[in-house]
Scaffold this active site. Structure first.
Site, mmCIF file in Angstrom:
data_model
loop_
_atom_site.group_PDB
_atom_site.id
_atom_site.type_symbol
_atom_site.label_atom_id
_atom_site.label_comp_id
_atom_site.label_asym_id
_atom_site.label_seq_id
_atom_site.Cartn_x
_atom_site.Cartn_y
_atom_site.Cartn_z
ATOM 1 N N HIS A 1 0.834 -1.205 0.000
ATOM 2 C CA HIS A 1 0.000 0.000 0.000
ATOM 3 C C HIS A 1 0.869 1.257 0.000
ATOM 4 O O HIS A 1 0.961 1.981 0.988
ATOM 5 C CB HIS A 1 -0.946 -0.013 1.204
ATOM 6 C CG HIS A 1 -2.065 -0.993 1.058
ATOM 7 N ND1 HIS A 1 -2.125 -2.176 1.738
ATOM 8 C CD2 HIS A 1 -3.162 -0.964 0.271
ATOM 9 C CE1 HIS A 1 -3.213 -2.843 1.393
ATOM 10 N NE2 HIS A 1 -3.853 -2.137 0.503
ATOM 11 N N ASN A 2 1.458 1.499 -1.143
ATOM 12 C CA ASN A 2 2.324 2.666 -1.296
ATOM 13 C C ASN A 2 1.899 3.438 -2.555
ATOM 14 O O ASN A 2 0.885 3.108 -3.185
ATOM 15 C CB ASN A 2 3.793 2.228 -1.365
ATOM 16 C CG ASN A 2 3.990 1.137 -2.416
ATOM 17 O OD1 ASN A 2 3.423 1.222 -3.512
ATOM 18 N ND2 ASN A 2 4.775 0.112 -2.103
ATOM 19 N N ALA A 3 2.680 4.432 -2.905
ATOM 20 C CA ALA A 3 2.275 5.307 -4.022
ATOM 21 C C ALA A 3 2.301 4.578 -5.366
ATOM 22 O O ALA A 3 1.587 4.972 -6.293
ATOM 23 C CB ALA A 3 3.189 6.530 -4.070
ATOM 24 N N ILE A 4 3.082 3.513 -5.483
ATOM 25 C CA ILE A 4 3.095 2.784 -6.764
ATOM 26 C C ILE A 4 1.759 2.068 -6.947
ATOM 27 O O ILE A 4 1.222 2.015 -8.055
ATOM 28 C CB ILE A 4 4.266 1.783 -6.827
ATOM 29 C CG1 ILE A 4 5.582 2.477 -6.477
ATOM 30 C CG2 ILE A 4 4.364 1.159 -8.222
ATOM 31 C CD1 ILE A 4 6.783 1.537 -6.425
ATOM 32 N N HIS A 5 1.240 1.516 -5.859
ATOM 33 C CA HIS A 5 -0.090 0.895 -5.945
ATOM 34 C C HIS A 5 -1.119 1.952 -6.367
ATOM 35 O O HIS A 5 -1.970 1.694 -7.229
ATOM 36 C CB HIS A 5 -0.470 0.282 -4.598
ATOM 37 C CG HIS A 5 -1.929 -0.056 -4.468
ATOM 38 N ND1 HIS A 5 -2.564 -0.989 -5.265
ATOM 39 C CD2 HIS A 5 -2.898 0.453 -3.645
ATOM 40 C CE1 HIS A 5 -3.852 -1.058 -4.932
ATOM 41 N NE2 HIS A 5 -4.079 -0.194 -3.963
ATOM 42 N N ASP B 1 -5.921 5.227 -1.156
ATOM 43 C CA ASP B 1 -5.243 4.559 -0.028
ATOM 44 C C ASP B 1 -4.332 5.515 0.732
ATOM 45 O O ASP B 1 -3.367 5.079 1.385
ATOM 46 C CB ASP B 1 -4.400 3.374 -0.539
ATOM 47 C CG ASP B 1 -5.210 2.087 -0.624
ATOM 48 O OD1 ASP B 1 -6.201 1.960 0.109
ATOM 49 O OD2 ASP B 1 -4.834 1.212 -1.426
ATOM 50 N N ASP C 1 -8.862 -1.272 -8.126
ATOM 51 C CA ASP C 1 -8.152 -1.509 -6.870
ATOM 52 C C ASP C 1 -7.679 -2.956 -6.726
ATOM 53 O O ASP C 1 -6.646 -3.218 -6.119
ATOM 54 C CB ASP C 1 -9.071 -1.137 -5.696
ATOM 55 C CG ASP C 1 -8.326 -1.029 -4.383
ATOM 56 O OD1 ASP C 1 -7.096 -0.837 -4.417
ATOM 57 O OD2 ASP C 1 -8.967 -1.126 -3.325
#
Ligand SMILES: [Zn+2]
Length: 476
Positions: free
Chosen positions: A188-192, A229, A338
């Site tokens: 759950h980071n900015a790439i996701h 997120d 998502d």
């Protein structure tokens, strides 16, 4: 609309780890901070909820930077000007990271090579491809995939011009959004978030939606994907509840993470004033609809949304000229975006699977360490990447994408279902290989069906439902 801007050039250092930029009791700095000099400790102030700065210098510098972004020229500036631009384009990052680590402000020695930005620009020409490699794009943009991608898509749709968005505010907003994702979360980071934004773009381009979505729908869809997120802590809702986290109390144990993502996004919208030029009522409605989209990503409510979607499709009564129906379809599109990892080509899907499992297992390790009950799927001894993925595909992803394909029966939908089938077969094959190895060591485990074994390991002896997938895992 022709895109007319230059890719942002950013320092090579990775964004500052989130543990450095703790959100709770985060730090804001005031306008008189020197840009390159040592910070004045008196200017630090504690503030809960966001990392901010308020600097007239900052604004002026962003204007200089964005003047270049808007001109479309890649060669007109002199080298010194370019250097200043590069330093200032990620001022928030430089300032905050060095400040908090106690490192003196320095001019970064490593500047992103033009070749990298050129390759990133080439990738953006094919941003609508389903096999878009977000991991490569993130590397080419030096860890700034979310900013770059979202900025590009908003421009491509002409939304910046149409909504007269202030480029300074927009840039600040996107930088802050990316920074508020935790770069130390495996999943759950900015790439996701960038991956979900790219998928959302693909879905909004599908004929059923493309012909009916308004510019407002598209703006909200992209912003919801980018922020869905925001500030995710890397653990799921049950963990927050059982550890009496303040967010669980604040949101009364209901869609805790999703409410936090939404409120965090609203906080950044207001902090940057991105919509401050719009009538107050419009701005509030945008915030509310943004929330409705983000809340739809709560996987524990998947069955509610899926039942409603199925009923609409059965009755063939979706009316795309109806704003509430379009909003519902945006919710479904965001839900698909998502959890679309299983629908990507194997090379990409496998990486996502490993990352989400790593995050699960990290939570399980924390739970064990603190003698808490280990959440389902979070025990690294009892689970494998393969069994988690096969369960997720069977009970969560396949039902959703089957309905989506009924709604949008296109080549993309068939491609996604095809990838999911192949990926499931690949995980099953790997699982069987592992089982064979285990059998050689432990003959007593022979004769177990892979999925039955997975269910038993998870404690699901039958009737596994999507609600048993930990909240805050894939979702959210
Ligand atoms: Zn997500």
């Amino acid at each position: 609309m022709e895109v007319c801007y230059q890719l942002p050039v950013l320092p090579l250092d990775r964004p500052v780890p989130k543990h450095v930029l703790s959100r709770r009791g985060a730090i804001s700095f005031s306008s008189s901070s020197s840009l390159f000099g040592a910070p004045d400790p008196r200017q630090l102030s504690q503030r809960r909820g966001a990392i901010s700065y308020d600097s007239s210098d900052q604004t002026a510098l962003y204007i200089r930077m964005l003047a270049r972004l808007g001109c479309g020229s890649t060669s007109a500036s002199s080298a010194p000007e370019r250097r200043v631009h590069r330093l200032l384009s990620f001022q928030r990052y430089l300032h905050s990271s060095r400040l908090l680590r106690g490192v003196p402000q320095q001019i970064p020695l490593h500047i992103l090579d033009e070749d990298y930005t050129g390759q990133a620009r080439c990738m953006l020409e094919k941003v609508g491809n389903w096999n878009f490699d977000i991991f490569l794009f993130d590397r080419l943009t030096n860890g700034n995939s979310l900013i770059t991608l979202t900025f590009h898509l908003l421009n491509q749709y002409g939304l910046v011009e149409l909504y007269q968005l202030d480029m300074v505010k927009l840039w600040r907003f996107l930088v802050m959004v990316q920074e508020d994702y935790h770069s130390d979360n495996p999943y759950h980071n900015a790439i996701h978030a960038a991956d979900v934004t790219q998928a959302m773009y693909c879905y909004m381009r599908e004929p059923m939606l493309a012909k009916s979505l308004t510019s407002r729908d598209i703006l909200l869809g992209l912003l919801a994907a980018a922020t869905h997120d925001l500030d995710h802590p890397g653990v799921n809702q049950p963990f927050l509840i059982k550890t009496d986290h303040y967010l669980a109390t604040l949101y009364r144990n209901t869609s805790v993470l999703e409410n936090h993502h939404w409120k965090s996004a609203v906080g950044l919208l207001r902090e940057t004033g991105l919509f401050s030029h719009l009538p107050a009522e419009d701005s509030l409605n945008m915030e509310r609809e943004l929330g409705s989209l983000i809340l739809a990503t709560d996987i524990s409510r998947q069955n509610d949304y899926l039942s409603k979607f199925r009923l609409h499709l059965d009755q063939e009564n979706l009316c795309l000229s109806n704003a509430s129906h379009r909003h519902f379809l945006l919710q479904m599109a965001l839900k698909c975006a998502d959890i679309c990892n299983p629908c990507r080509p194997w090379e990409l899907s496998k990486q996502w699977s490993e990352k989400v499992t790593k995050e699960f297992f990290q939570q399980g390790d924390i739970e064990k360490k603190h003698k808490l009950e280990v959440s389902p799927l979070c025990d690294r001894v009892a689970n494998t990447v393969g069994n988690i993925q096969m369960g997720f595909m069977t009970y969560v992803a396949e039902p959703l994408f089957a309905e989506w394909a009924r709604f949008s029966d296109t080549r993309l939908s068939q491609t996604m279902l095809g990838h999911m089938g192949l990926n499931k077969a690949s995980w099953s094959g790997l699982q069987q290989e592992q089982t064979s190895v285990t059998e050689e060591v432990e003959p007593s485990t022979t004769g177990t069906d892979v999925e039955d074994a997975a269910a038993r390991k998870d404690g699901n002896t039958g009737g596994t439902s999507s609600k048993e997938i930990p909240q805050g895992s894939r979702e959210s």
